[in-house]
Design a protein around this motif. Structure first.
Motif, mmCIF file in Angstrom:
data_model
loop_
_atom_site.group_PDB
_atom_site.id
_atom_site.type_symbol
_atom_site.label_atom_id
_atom_site.label_comp_id
_atom_site.label_asym_id
_atom_site.label_seq_id
_atom_site.Cartn_x
_atom_site.Cartn_y
_atom_site.Cartn_z
ATOM 1 N N UNK A 1 48.312 49.839 40.013
ATOM 2 C CA UNK A 1 48.847 49.600 38.701
ATOM 3 C C UNK A 1 50.351 49.411 38.684
ATOM 4 N N UNK A 2 51.094 50.652 39.286
ATOM 5 C CA UNK A 2 52.396 50.954 38.915
ATOM 6 C C UNK A 2 53.245 50.130 39.971
ATOM 7 N N UNK A 3 52.413 50.012 41.108
ATOM 8 C CA UNK A 3 53.402 49.200 42.186
ATOM 9 C C UNK A 3 53.371 47.681 41.763
ATOM 10 N N UNK A 4 52.545 47.136 41.094
ATOM 11 C CA UNK A 4 52.364 45.724 40.674
ATOM 12 C C UNK A 4 53.328 45.378 39.671
ATOM 13 N N UNK B 1 38.511 43.774 42.439
ATOM 14 C CA UNK B 1 37.494 43.267 41.881
ATOM 15 C C UNK B 1 36.194 44.308 41.716
ATOM 16 N N UNK B 2 35.881 44.834 42.798
ATOM 17 C CA UNK B 2 34.618 45.662 42.737
ATOM 18 C C UNK B 2 34.820 46.926 41.609
ATOM 19 N N UNK B 3 35.876 47.343 41.810
ATOM 20 C CA UNK B 3 35.977 48.368 40.616
ATOM 21 C C UNK B 3 35.685 47.944 39.267
ATOM 22 N N UNK C 1 42.530 48.746 30.642
ATOM 23 C CA UNK C 1 43.500 49.622 31.066
ATOM 24 C C UNK C 1 44.347 49.536 32.079
ATOM 25 N N UNK C 2 43.875 48.364 32.935
ATOM 26 C CA UNK C 2 44.881 48.146 34.131
ATOM 27 C C UNK C 2 45.405 46.843 33.964
ATOM 28 N N UNK D 1 45.814 40.807 35.607
ATOM 29 C CA UNK D 1 46.817 39.792 35.930
ATOM 30 C C UNK D 1 46.914 39.299 37.202
ATOM 31 N N UNK D 2 47.046 40.313 38.267
ATOM 32 C CA UNK D 2 47.154 39.868 39.746
ATOM 33 C C UNK D 2 45.646 39.162 39.978
ATOM 34 N N UNK D 3 44.800 39.676 39.771
ATOM 35 C CA UNK D 3 43.435 39.038 40.163
ATOM 36 C C UNK D 3 43.290 37.714 39.330
ATOM 37 N N UNK D 4 43.759 37.494 38.164
ATOM 38 C CA UNK D 4 43.747 36.383 37.803
ATOM 39 C C UNK D 4 44.677 35.449 38.284
ATOM 40 N N UNK D 5 45.889 35.684 38.800
ATOM 41 C CA UNK D 5 46.648 35.072 39.380
ATOM 42 C C UNK D 5 46.236 34.581 40.833
ATOM 43 N N UNK D 6 45.308 35.307 41.565
ATOM 44 C CA UNK D 6 44.913 34.780 42.762
ATOM 45 C C UNK D 6 43.913 34.090 42.629
ATOM 46 N N UNK D 7 43.004 34.132 41.628
ATOM 47 C CA UNK D 7 41.791 33.117 41.175
ATOM 48 C C UNK D 7 42.221 31.975 40.982
ATOM 49 N N UNK D 8 43.695 31.767 40.750
ATOM 50 C CA UNK D 8 44.234 30.217 40.355
ATOM 51 C C UNK D 8 44.491 29.486 41.711
ATOM 52 N N UNK D 9 44.640 30.251 42.817
ATOM 53 C CA UNK D 9 45.064 29.304 43.839
ATOM 54 C C UNK D 9 44.011 28.633 44.623
ATOM 55 N N UNK D 10 44.554 27.546 45.116
ATOM 56 C CA UNK D 10 43.448 26.540 45.897
ATOM 57 C C UNK D 10 42.681 27.371 47.063
#
Length: 234
Positions: free
Chosen positions: A164-167, A191-193, A203-204, A209-218
């Protein structure tokens, strides 16, 4: 020089999705050989014909001229090899050596530090679901609960806080403020967590937001369609 034929040995309900995601992002042509788990949720024996450990994913590279084959195992190494040899357009590779080194670090971190406590928590959760007579069921619950509370749950929380802090420090990604192979490799355990209820997205927010961003990629959508056609849901 022509790239070799890339053949992905796929196992249903495994972490192989990330490999499809990577190959789609790099716009590489590849074949998929699908394998199914047995009734005990184990990989089939046929995979041992490809690699002695019989695990997946595996990548089989076949020289288009000579027919000579090379087999790649272990997700982090597979990612590293593909980036080094096949990212000819620099889609995910980075010219900054420090940034590239950080990506390499995460390719090892994901499997070496994040995955173990997650896997242990998953196994403990499965053990708790095993029915049995009292007091065996009670003892199993007590033992698994102590292992979780004394080690894996706390360690997983520590790992999630770190990610979380690295992102947060890298403008929404793990490295350098842009998409890298590290984000793709780490996506599945993160995602598994959440899917296993081991942590909550609220809480994270940076991880969420990173996972949401990835899910928008073609590339993600394309990999997901292929995974679902093979009998896995993501």
């Amino acid at each position: 020089m022509a790239l070799p034929l890339i053949r992905v040995h796929w196992l249903n309900d495994s972490r192989a999705f990330r490999l499809l995601f990577l190959l789609e992002q790099l716009k590489l042509d590849y074949e998929i050989v699908s394998h199914r788990r047995d009734k005990n949720f184990r990989a089939p024996e046929e995979l041992k014909k490809i690699h002695p450990l019989g695990r997946a994913p595996l990548v089989e590279l076949e020289d288009r001229t000579s027919g000579k084959k090379k087999v790649l195992a272990e997700s982090g190494y597979i990612f590293q090899y593909i980036l080094t040899h096949f990212d000819t357009d620099g889609i995910l590779n980075n010219n900054d050596p420090n940034t590239a080194e950080k990506v390499q670090y995460y390719l090892h971190y994901v499997e070496g530090s994040l995955q173990p406590p997650l896997m242990l928590e998953f196994i403990l959760s499965m053990a708790k679901k095993v029915s049995g007579p009292f007091p065996i069921s009670y003892l199993v619950g007590m033992v698994t609960g102590r292992i979780s509370s004394k080690y894996s749950a706390g360690e997983l929380k520590n790992q999630m806080a770190y990610v979380e802090s690295e992102i947060a420090k890298n403008q929404g990604f793990l490295v350098g403020g842009k998409l890298s192979a590290a984000d793709i490799l780490i996506s599945y355990p993160l995602m598994s967590v959440f899917d296993l209820g081991l942590a909550h997205k609220k809480d994270y927010p940076n991880i969420s937001n990173l996972l949401d961003t990835l899910s928008t990629l073609d590339s993600y959508s394309s990999a997901k369609r292929k995974a679902e056609s093979l009998g896995s849901n993501y």
